[in-house]
Design a protein around this motif. Structure first.
Motif, PDB file in Angstrom:
ATOM      1  N   ASP A  89       0.807  -1.216   0.000  1.00  0.00           N
ATOM      2  CA  ASP A  89       0.000   0.000   0.000  1.00  0.00           C
ATOM      3  C   ASP A  89       0.843   1.271   0.000  1.00  0.00           C
ATOM      4  N   THR A  90       1.758   1.398   0.930  1.00  0.00           N
ATOM      5  CA  THR A  90       2.567   2.616   1.041  1.00  0.00           C
ATOM      6  C   THR A  90       4.059   2.347   0.996  1.00  0.00           C
ATOM      7  N   HIS A  91       4.436   1.094   0.802  1.00  0.00           N
ATOM      8  CA  HIS A  91       5.838   0.709   0.816  1.00  0.00           C
ATOM      9  C   HIS A  91       6.184  -0.164  -0.387  1.00  0.00           C
ATOM     10  N   ILE A  92       7.489  -0.312  -0.620  1.00  0.00           N
ATOM     11  CA  ILE A  92       8.005  -1.228  -1.622  1.00  0.00           C
ATOM     12  C   ILE A  92       8.823  -2.277  -0.878  1.00  0.00           C
ATOM     13  N   ALA A  93       8.558  -3.532  -1.144  1.00  0.00           N
ATOM     14  CA  ALA A  93       9.309  -4.628  -0.531  1.00  0.00           C
ATOM     15  C   ALA A  93      10.364  -5.103  -1.524  1.00  0.00           C
ATOM     16  N   VAL A  94      11.539  -5.459  -1.011  1.00  0.00           N
ATOM     17  CA  VAL A  94      12.655  -5.908  -1.841  1.00  0.00           C
ATOM     18  C   VAL A  94      13.209  -7.197  -1.240  1.00  0.00           C
ATOM     19  N   ARG A  95      13.488  -8.183  -2.103  1.00  0.00           N
ATOM     20  CA  ARG A  95      14.088  -9.427  -1.620  1.00  0.00           C
ATOM     21  C   ARG A  95      15.092  -9.935  -2.644  1.00  0.00           C
ATOM     22  N   ASP A  96      15.964 -10.810  -2.206  1.00  0.00           N
ATOM     23  CA  ASP A  96      16.969 -11.439  -3.049  1.00  0.00           C
ATOM     24  C   ASP A  96      16.298 -12.574  -3.824  1.00  0.00           C
ATOM     25  N   SER A  97      16.387 -12.541  -5.144  1.00  0.00           N
ATOM     26  CA  SER A  97      15.724 -13.577  -5.942  1.00  0.00           C
ATOM     27  C   SER A  97      16.366 -14.950  -5.767  1.00  0.00           C
ATOM     28  N   LYS A  98      17.615 -14.996  -5.293  1.00  0.00           N
ATOM     29  CA  LYS A  98      18.274 -16.284  -5.068  1.00  0.00           C
ATOM     30  C   LYS A  98      17.834 -16.928  -3.751  1.00  0.00           C
ATOM     31  N   ALA A  99      17.273 -16.122  -2.847  1.00  0.00           N
ATOM     32  CA  ALA A  99      16.840 -16.624  -1.533  1.00  0.00           C
ATOM     33  C   ALA A  99      15.525 -15.958  -1.144  1.00  0.00           C
ATOM     34  N   PRO A 100      14.454 -16.229  -1.883  1.00  0.00           N
ATOM     35  CA  PRO A 100      13.199 -15.522  -1.657  1.00  0.00           C
ATOM     36  C   PRO A 100      12.544 -15.764  -0.295  1.00  0.00           C
ATOM     37  N   ALA A 101      12.902 -16.849   0.369  1.00  0.00           N
ATOM     38  CA  ALA A 101      12.293 -17.138   1.674  1.00  0.00           C
ATOM     39  C   ALA A 101      12.981 -16.386   2.814  1.00  0.00           C
ATOM     40  N   ARG A 102      14.099 -15.765   2.521  1.00  0.00           N
ATOM     41  CA  ARG A 102      14.841 -15.047   3.560  1.00  0.00           C
ATOM     42  C   ARG A 102      14.241 -13.667   3.791  1.00  0.00           C
ATOM     43  N   ALA A 103      14.961 -12.837   4.489  1.00  0.00           N
ATOM     44  CA  ALA A 103      14.477 -11.513   4.905  1.00  0.00           C
ATOM     45  C   ALA A 103      14.064 -10.636   3.723  1.00  0.00           C
TER      46      ALA A 103
END
Length: 63
Positions: free
Chosen positions: A28-42
């Motif tokens: 809604d008001t934020h953008i989430a970013v994750r590592d595509s090699k480890a999507p289950a991580r932080a």
């Protein structure tokens, strides 16, 4: 904050399975970013306005 359900990968993700990049998801008001090699991580989250400015600065620096 809700959990992202729709992640998008850059078209610059590299060859093969395209796992050499980060993925982003719009909340809604934020953008989430994750590592595509480890999507289950932080997952990192940033205010949408700040993330937009960051991406614009990267584009400008690339010119």
């Amino acid at each position: 904050m809700t959990t992202p359900t729709s992640w998008k990968k850059s078209s610059f993700s590299g060859g093969g399975e395209g796992n050499d990049c980060v993925e982003v998801a719009h909340l809604d008001t934020h953008i989430a970013v994750r590592d595509s090699k480890a999507p289950a991580r932080a997952t990192l989250t940033f205010p949408a306005v700040s993330f937009t400015r960051f991406v614009e600065a990267l584009k400008e620096a690339d010119r």
